[in-house]
Design a protein around this motif. Structure first.
Motif, short mmCIF file in Angstrom:
data_model
loop_
_atom_site.label_atom_id
_atom_site.label_comp_id
_atom_site.label_asym_id
_atom_site.label_seq_id
_atom_site.Cartn_x
_atom_site.Cartn_y
_atom_site.Cartn_z
N CYS B 36 0.82 -1.23 0.00
CA CYS B 36 0.00 0.00 0.00
C CYS B 36 0.84 1.27 0.00
O CYS B 36 0.30 2.37 0.03
N CYS B 47 3.28 -3.28 8.37
CA CYS B 47 2.53 -2.11 7.92
C CYS B 47 1.28 -1.94 8.77
O CYS B 47 0.38 -2.78 8.72
N CYS B 50 -2.15 -1.71 6.32
CA CYS B 50 -2.79 -2.85 5.65
C CYS B 50 -2.39 -4.19 6.27
O CYS B 50 -2.79 -5.24 5.78
#
Ligand code: ZN
Lengths: 395, 143
Positions: B36, B47, B50
């Motif tokens: 992303c 992350c 996401c």
């Protein structure tokens, strides 16, 4: 109102060692002084103490930041414990207190000895060195992101947050100065304070700049000393010699990024959500607070807490403080009645817990606030650390 | 400005080493999610946007804005040259990524909040420490 754990607890005893800029006892000796005084103050003996908690526990690094841990004190006093907790990774310095509340509410113990000991004055005289000033050593942990930039003290990190607050709020230096001036005025009436000579605006502006906008008089004083508190189950507290001092509500949340560089809100630090949590756990309102003992590791912290507790609106602390009369002993909201950390010494707000109990019991002598205070608000820590609670004296 | 004492250096691990060595090639490397493109700092290999685990060091522009600063006047250590500017800067690509740094290439009294700055590097031992200078400042090796 929900039966929150803290409402099953009360502070029953307080004790404090001699606070100085160079102790004539070891750090453990000071801690024993404070502990024995607190146990006796609660009308108890060592045999009654069945739990212990401290923040942050023995660092054993020679810095004096925390030279005494639970094993040393437990053994010295030969206490028989059902539970103990020494932990640095808690919701600010009051984490020891919050952990103790949980232990009492869950039935692990009845009377918990909580303490905070600092030995920084002696450590600094001895020339304490750490990885920051020993060439070749690499810095570990969160400080590694700051260390390469010649950031040797919390003062510089807090100055960054302070500058952002000044930028957003427009607070005037003359208003900031009132925190230090008020603290010293109160300290002049406190025989145990480190600095007792009153200061005025000229003195404040004559004090050296440490890191803009922080001046020396905005920074607390490293000391040798220990404060102890006895936290008891509310049922046991009713048998004690003093009016019951209830823990009414606590705020201990961590809803921001727990980082000195990535903290979500630079200007307000981690305090707003902590204060919000506290107010959500009580029917009391900011207007009910009679005395506030607001953390003053730096004067900026106190200013932040005035807003974050809701004593005034966001960015209105400067006007709220004004000429200092509102926060003075005779004012609407007396703060840091013993001189705070700026004048009475750095105890990471444990000194302020001690002072809150003194005020609630009406034992403040020359510095006792007007009327009969019933509710005090207490706070600690800056940056990503924060904790606060309300103390209420039973009628 | 030449410091008489060396900068204290960070211990590094496999997550943080790219950040502290990217300057060798003149690159400010910030961990980025390959799925992303969220920038992650400090680097963790995860992350938060996401929940992806496919991350890698990514060269950003090196342009940033000063969110706050302080002019340090106290000489904390013998040999430390004062005053100097400590700052927090937000990256142009993602204000969510904030770096502590020193502002160089201008006088301390010229530094302001919201000032645009750009990265330069100072090698100390095996690491390249990212510093920032006003974008208007001439590019010279005075760090
Ligand atoms: Zn992602």
């Amino acid at each position: 109102m929900t039966a929150y754990a803290e409402k099953e607890t009360a502070i029953t005893g307080i004790g404090q060692s001699k606070i100085s800029r160079g102790a004539d006892k070891s750090a453990l000796g000071l801690t024993i002084d404070a502990a024995l005084e607190a146990i006796a103050d609660a009308g108890l003996t060592r045999a009654h103490i069945d739990g212990m908690a401290t923040w942050p526990g023995d660092r054993a690094d020679g810095s004096g930041f925390s030279d005494v841990g639970i094993p040393a004190l437990q053994d010295a006093l030969r206490l028989k414990l059902g539970w103990y907790s020494n932990a640095a990774e808690t919701s600010g310095q009051f984490g020891a207190l919050f952990n103790a509340i949980g232990a009492i509410a869950s039935g692990l113990c009845r009377h918990i000895l909580i303490f905070r000991t600092m030995y920084e004055a002696t450590a600094r005289k001895a020339g304490f060195a750490n990885a920051l000033n020993r060439p070749g050593d690499r810095v570990r942990g969160p400080f590694a992101w700051y260390a390469p930039y010649h950031t040797y003290a919390a003062a510089a990190q807090q100055a960054l947050m302070f500058q952002r607050y000044v930028h957003e709020s427009g607070i005037k230096p003359e208003q900031v100065a009132q925190i230090a001036i008020n603290g010293r005025r109160n300290a002049s009436r406190n025989p145990a304070a480190i600095y007792r000579t009153p200061i005025d605006m000229d003195d404040y502006f004559a004090s050296p700049i440490i890191s803009t906008p922080l001046r020396l008089f905005d920074c607390d004083v490293p000391i040798d000393g220990s404060t102890a508190i006895i936290l008891s189950h509310i049922d046991a507290a009713r048998d004690g010699p003093h009016p019951v001092t209830h823990i009414e509500a606590i705020g201990s949340s961590m809803q921001y990024r727990n980082s000195w560089t990535q903290l979500d809100a630079l200007a307000t630090q981690a305090q707003p959500k902590v204060a919000q949590m506290m107010w959500n756990r009580t029917d009391l309102k900011p207007a009910d607070v009679d005395v506030a003992e607001l953390y003053d590791g730096f004067s900026f912290h106190t200013i932040n807490w005035l807003e974050n507790f809701g004593f005034c609106g966001r960015y209105e602390a400067g006007d709220f403080i004004g000429d200092g009369s509102r926060i003075a002993l005779e004012g609407d909201l007396p703060i840091n009645t013993n001189g705070g950390a700026l004048s009475a010494g750095r105890m990471h707000a444990y000194g302020q817990v001690h002072e809150a109990c003194v005020q609630l019991r009406g034992l403040g002598g020359n510095r006792q606030v007007n009327g009969t205070p019933r509710v005090t608000a207490l706070s600690t820590a800056g940056g990503p650390l924060a904790g606060c609670f309300l103390l209420v004296r039973a009628n | 400005m030449t410091d008489k004492i060396l900068r204290p250096l960070p211990a590094t691990d496999r997550d943080t080493l790219p950040f502290w060595t990217g300057g060798k090639d003149g690159r400010l490397l910030i961990e980025r999610c390959n799925d992303c493109h969220h920038l992650i700092h400090p680097p963790t290999g995860f992350c938060p946007q996401c929940e992806g685990r496919d991350t890698a060091p990514h060269a950003v522009s090196g342009r940033a804005t000063i969110e706050s600063f302080t002019v340090n006047h106290k000489q904390w250590m013998p040999g430390l040259t004062v005053p100097y500017v400590l700052a927090l800067v937000a990256l142009e690509e993602s204000p969510e990524v904030r770096l502590a740094t020193n502002i160089v290439g201008c006088a301390p009294h010229e530094v302001e909040i919201n000032m645009p700055v750009t990265v330069r590097f100072e090698q100390v031992d095996d690491l390249w420490v990212p510093l920032f200078a006003p974008i208007s400042a001439s590019v010279e090796h005075d760090a």
